[in-house]
Design a protein around this motif. Structure first.
Motif, PDB file in Angstrom:
ATOM      1  N   ARG A 185      -1.685 -12.046 -13.676  1.00  0.00           N
ATOM      2  CA  ARG A 185      -1.948 -13.468 -13.820  1.00  0.00           C
ATOM      3  C   ARG A 185      -0.885 -14.119 -14.695  1.00  0.00           C
ATOM      4  O   ARG A 185      -0.374 -13.508 -15.630  1.00  0.00           O
ATOM      5  CB  ARG A 185      -3.328 -13.702 -14.430  1.00  0.00           C
ATOM      6  CG  ARG A 185      -4.470 -13.373 -13.469  1.00  0.00           C
ATOM      7  CD  ARG A 185      -5.816 -13.616 -14.096  1.00  0.00           C
ATOM      8  NE  ARG A 185      -6.055 -12.560 -15.097  1.00  0.00           N
ATOM      9  CZ  ARG A 185      -6.410 -12.792 -16.350  1.00  0.00           C
ATOM     10  NH1 ARG A 185      -6.626 -14.000 -16.781  1.00  0.00           N
ATOM     11  NH2 ARG A 185      -6.588 -11.788 -17.188  1.00  0.00           N
ATOM     12  N   GLU A 186      -0.585 -15.360 -14.404  1.00  0.00           N
ATOM     13  CA  GLU A 186       0.379 -16.120 -15.204  1.00  0.00           C
ATOM     14  C   GLU A 186      -0.087 -16.141 -16.654  1.00  0.00           C
ATOM     15  O   GLU A 186      -1.246 -16.407 -16.952  1.00  0.00           O
ATOM     16  CB  GLU A 186       0.495 -17.548 -14.672  1.00  0.00           C
ATOM     17  CG  GLU A 186       1.622 -18.314 -15.300  1.00  0.00           C
ATOM     18  CD  GLU A 186       1.856 -19.656 -14.637  1.00  0.00           C
ATOM     19  OE1 GLU A 186       2.403 -20.538 -15.318  1.00  0.00           O
ATOM     20  OE2 GLU A 186       1.501 -19.819 -13.458  1.00  0.00           O
ATOM     21  N   GLY A 187       0.839 -15.807 -17.556  1.00  0.00           N
ATOM     22  CA  GLY A 187       0.526 -15.780 -18.974  1.00  0.00           C
ATOM     23  C   GLY A 187       0.118 -14.411 -19.486  1.00  0.00           C
ATOM     24  O   GLY A 187       0.075 -14.193 -20.691  1.00  0.00           O
TER      25      GLY A 187
ATOM     26  N   ASN B 234       8.945 -12.838  -6.603  1.00  0.00           N
ATOM     27  CA  ASN B 234       7.665 -13.048  -7.289  1.00  0.00           C
ATOM     28  C   ASN B 234       6.847 -11.768  -7.391  1.00  0.00           C
ATOM     29  O   ASN B 234       5.646 -11.750  -7.128  1.00  0.00           O
ATOM     30  CB  ASN B 234       6.858 -14.143  -6.589  1.00  0.00           C
ATOM     31  CG  ASN B 234       7.595 -15.449  -6.547  1.00  0.00           C
ATOM     32  OD1 ASN B 234       8.143 -15.888  -7.553  1.00  0.00           O
ATOM     33  ND2 ASN B 234       7.650 -16.067  -5.381  1.00  0.00           N
ATOM     34  N   ILE B 235       7.503 -10.699  -7.813  1.00  0.00           N
ATOM     35  CA  ILE B 235       6.864  -9.389  -7.854  1.00  0.00           C
ATOM     36  C   ILE B 235       5.665  -9.349  -8.801  1.00  0.00           C
ATOM     37  O   ILE B 235       4.676  -8.669  -8.516  1.00  0.00           O
ATOM     38  CB  ILE B 235       7.896  -8.282  -8.191  1.00  0.00           C
ATOM     39  CG1 ILE B 235       7.324  -6.894  -7.899  1.00  0.00           C
ATOM     40  CG2 ILE B 235       8.347  -8.363  -9.635  1.00  0.00           C
ATOM     41  CD1 ILE B 235       7.190  -6.586  -6.453  1.00  0.00           C
TER      42      ILE B 235
ATOM     43  N   GLY C 221       8.577 -10.951 -15.841  1.00  0.00           N
ATOM     44  CA  GLY C 221       9.253 -12.225 -15.629  1.00  0.00           C
ATOM     45  C   GLY C 221       8.782 -12.888 -14.355  1.00  0.00           C
ATOM     46  O   GLY C 221       8.119 -12.277 -13.517  1.00  0.00           O
ATOM     47  N   ASN C 222       9.147 -14.140 -14.218  1.00  0.00           N
ATOM     48  CA  ASN C 222       8.632 -14.883 -13.078  1.00  0.00           C
ATOM     49  C   ASN C 222       9.649 -15.794 -12.405  1.00  0.00           C
ATOM     50  O   ASN C 222       9.320 -16.502 -11.476  1.00  0.00           O
ATOM     51  CB  ASN C 222       7.413 -15.709 -13.499  1.00  0.00           C
ATOM     52  CG  ASN C 222       7.730 -16.597 -14.687  1.00  0.00           C
ATOM     53  OD1 ASN C 222       8.894 -16.877 -14.967  1.00  0.00           O
ATOM     54  ND2 ASN C 222       6.705 -17.035 -15.382  1.00  0.00           N
ATOM     55  N   SER C 223      10.895 -15.779 -12.878  1.00  0.00           N
ATOM     56  CA  SER C 223      11.875 -16.632 -12.207  1.00  0.00           C
ATOM     57  C   SER C 223      13.250 -15.985 -12.249  1.00  0.00           C
ATOM     58  O   SER C 223      13.716 -15.529 -13.293  1.00  0.00           O
ATOM     59  CB  SER C 223      11.922 -18.016 -12.862  1.00  0.00           C
ATOM     60  OG  SER C 223      12.359 -17.904 -14.200  1.00  0.00           O
ATOM     61  N   PHE C 224      13.873 -15.909 -11.094  1.00  0.00           N
ATOM     62  CA  PHE C 224      15.202 -15.329 -10.962  1.00  0.00           C
ATOM     63  C   PHE C 224      16.246 -16.282 -11.530  1.00  0.00           C
ATOM     64  O   PHE C 224      16.150 -17.490 -11.380  1.00  0.00           O
ATOM     65  CB  PHE C 224      15.503 -15.054  -9.486  1.00  0.00           C
ATOM     66  CG  PHE C 224      16.907 -14.608  -9.254  1.00  0.00           C
ATOM     67  CD1 PHE C 224      17.254 -13.283  -9.446  1.00  0.00           C
ATOM     68  CD2 PHE C 224      17.883 -15.511  -8.869  1.00  0.00           C
ATOM     69  CE1 PHE C 224      18.558 -12.866  -9.245  1.00  0.00           C
ATOM     70  CE2 PHE C 224      19.186 -15.105  -8.666  1.00  0.00           C
ATOM     71  CZ  PHE C 224      19.527 -13.772  -8.857  1.00  0.00           C
TER      72      PHE C 224
END
Length: 131
Positions: free
Chosen positions: A89-91, A81-82, A99-102
């Protein structure tokens, strides 16, 4: 060897590929295969053309390997979650870029993109004549 030199053809190609990526992210997001896989395959090609826009690099294979390693590192950073840890902030644009998910599938897509790029570069190089 790396030399700083602007290349208009690679720059224009970078803009074109970037616009394709934007199109995928904004207009084709409902087509699962395109959004989920094709964008990740193309992004490594985008990075390659961007670098080649500003640098004359003689060893394209090393450049492609470096891009592959870089893309793997970014993907693994997503596992930790770097983007959130860096305060994005998200978005936000950087949250989306990082990116936000491996995903192991993303790793595979980057590898496929680099493989396609490698094959294309090999085809473009003149063949050495055997003496």
């Amino acid at each position: 060897m790396i030399n700083l030199k602007f290349n208009l053809q690679y720059f224009l190609l970078t803009i074109l590929i970037f616009l394709v990526e934007v199109l995928i992210a904004t207009q084709l997001k409902d087509i699962f295969f395109v959004r989920a896989y094709l964008g990740d395959v193309i992004v490594v090609i985008l990075i390659y053309t961007f670098i080649k826009s500003f640098f004359r690099i003689k060893n394209n294979e090393k450049l492609i390997l470096g891009i592959l390693i870089f893309s793997f590192l970014v993907e693994f950073a997503q596992y930790f979650n770097i983007a959130e840890k860096l305060g994005f902030r998200e978005g936000s644009l950087m949250y989306i870029v990082i990116g936000n998910s491996f995903s192991w599938i993303d790793i595979l897509c980057y590898a496929v993109g680099c493989l396609l790029l490698y094959l294309f570069v090999k085809i473009q190089q003149p063949q050495k004549v055997l003496d």
